[in-house]
Write a protein that holds these residues in place. Structure first.
Motif, PDB file in Angstrom:
ATOM      1  N   ALA A   1      25.713  16.743  66.747  1.00  0.00           N
ATOM      2  CA  ALA A   1      25.921  17.215  68.116  1.00  0.00           C
ATOM      3  C   ALA A   1      25.871  16.064  69.109  1.00  0.00           C
ATOM      4  O   ALA A   1      26.676  15.991  70.044  1.00  0.00           O
TER       5      ALA A   1
ATOM      6  N   ARG B   1      26.512  21.244  70.293  1.00  0.00           N
ATOM      7  CA  ARG B   1      25.482  21.004  71.319  1.00  0.00           C
ATOM      8  C   ARG B   1      24.900  22.296  71.880  1.00  0.00           C
ATOM      9  O   ARG B   1      23.738  22.336  72.252  1.00  0.00           O
ATOM     10  N   ALA B   2      25.690  23.357  71.933  1.00  0.00           N
ATOM     11  CA  ALA B   2      25.208  24.625  72.494  1.00  0.00           C
ATOM     12  C   ALA B   2      24.023  25.166  71.698  1.00  0.00           C
ATOM     13  O   ALA B   2      23.125  25.796  72.265  1.00  0.00           O
ATOM     14  N   LYS B   3      23.980  24.912  70.405  1.00  0.00           N
ATOM     15  CA  LYS B   3      22.868  25.380  69.568  1.00  0.00           C
ATOM     16  C   LYS B   3      21.555  24.708  69.967  1.00  0.00           C
ATOM     17  O   LYS B   3      20.477  25.262  69.755  1.00  0.00           O
ATOM     18  N   TRP B   4      21.629  23.528  70.527  1.00  0.00           N
ATOM     19  CA  TRP B   4      20.442  22.738  70.877  1.00  0.00           C
ATOM     20  C   TRP B   4      20.332  22.614  72.399  1.00  0.00           C
ATOM     21  O   TRP B   4      20.215  21.512  72.928  1.00  0.00           O
ATOM     22  N   SER B   5      20.341  23.730  73.110  1.00  0.00           N
ATOM     23  CA  SER B   5      20.357  23.697  74.574  1.00  0.00           C
ATOM     24  C   SER B   5      19.118  23.026  75.186  1.00  0.00           C
ATOM     25  O   SER B   5      19.198  22.490  76.295  1.00  0.00           O
TER      26      SER B   5
ATOM     27  N   ALA C   1      22.989  21.897  79.790  1.00  0.00           N
ATOM     28  CA  ALA C   1      24.374  22.281  80.116  1.00  0.00           C
ATOM     29  C   ALA C   1      25.150  21.127  80.734  1.00  0.00           C
ATOM     30  O   ALA C   1      26.346  20.998  80.518  1.00  0.00           O
TER      31      ALA C   1
ATOM     32  N   GLN D   1      27.083  19.140  78.228  1.00  0.00           N
ATOM     33  CA  GLN D   1      28.163  19.781  77.486  1.00  0.00           C
ATOM     34  C   GLN D   1      29.524  19.167  77.814  1.00  0.00           C
ATOM     35  O   GLN D   1      30.412  19.151  76.991  1.00  0.00           O
TER      36      GLN D   1
END
Length: 154
Positions: free
Chosen positions: A65, A72-76, A81, A84
């Motif tokens: 990620a 990357r969304a899985k590891w917020s 954000a 992203q």
């Protein structure tokens, strides 16, 4: 009694040349096993197998990620954000994890996943034997289940 000098020194073999346990740069996938073995030999295992089974894929996912932007969304908590929209430094097709281990990081409730990887950056430069560490803390839910939580980079 002979006064002839000994020939032992003239016929003795030179000391052995030390070889690196690591493959030469650019060896490719063929050298990854040697890198994994060298990493494991240099840093003996000290975590329960169940913890390693949880930490290794998490570390791989975080590195992928971070380097490629994929997932990357899985590891917020690690990649807010605002991250992203960042253009990834490495193309997914030119990214490879060469070796990975998980070890304690000072206490039973802290761990580090140590990764060695290769990739080609946006400029076309390929580099192998890159090193990244991801740190984790063990957290326990109200029901008593524990999990490893990645720590954001500082």
């Amino acid at each position: 009694m002979s006064t002839t000098p000994s020939t032992a020194s003239a016929t003795s073999t030179p000391p052995p040349v030390l070889e690196s346990a690591l493959p030469p740069h650019g060896e490719g996938v063929a050298g990854d096993g040697a890198i994994q073995r060298a990493l494991e030999a240099a840093w003996p295992a000290d975590l329960p197998t169940a913890d390693e089974r949880e930490l290794l894929p998490a570390g791989r996912g975080l590195l992928r990620a971070d380097a490629t932007g994929t997932g990357r969304a899985k590891w917020s908590d690690v990649f807010p954000a605002s991250d992203q929209a960042v253009v990834p430094a490495f193309a997914t097709a030119r990214f490879r994890i060469q070796a990975v281990i998980a070890r304690r990081d000072g206490s039973p409730d802290k761990a580090v996943v140590h990764l060695v990887w290769a990739g080609m950056d946006r400029g076309g430069t390929f580099t192998d034997l890159r090193i990244t560490d991801w740190h984790f803390t063990r957290t326990t839910s109200k029901k008593g289940a524990s999990t490893w939580t990645p720590q954001p980079r500082t």
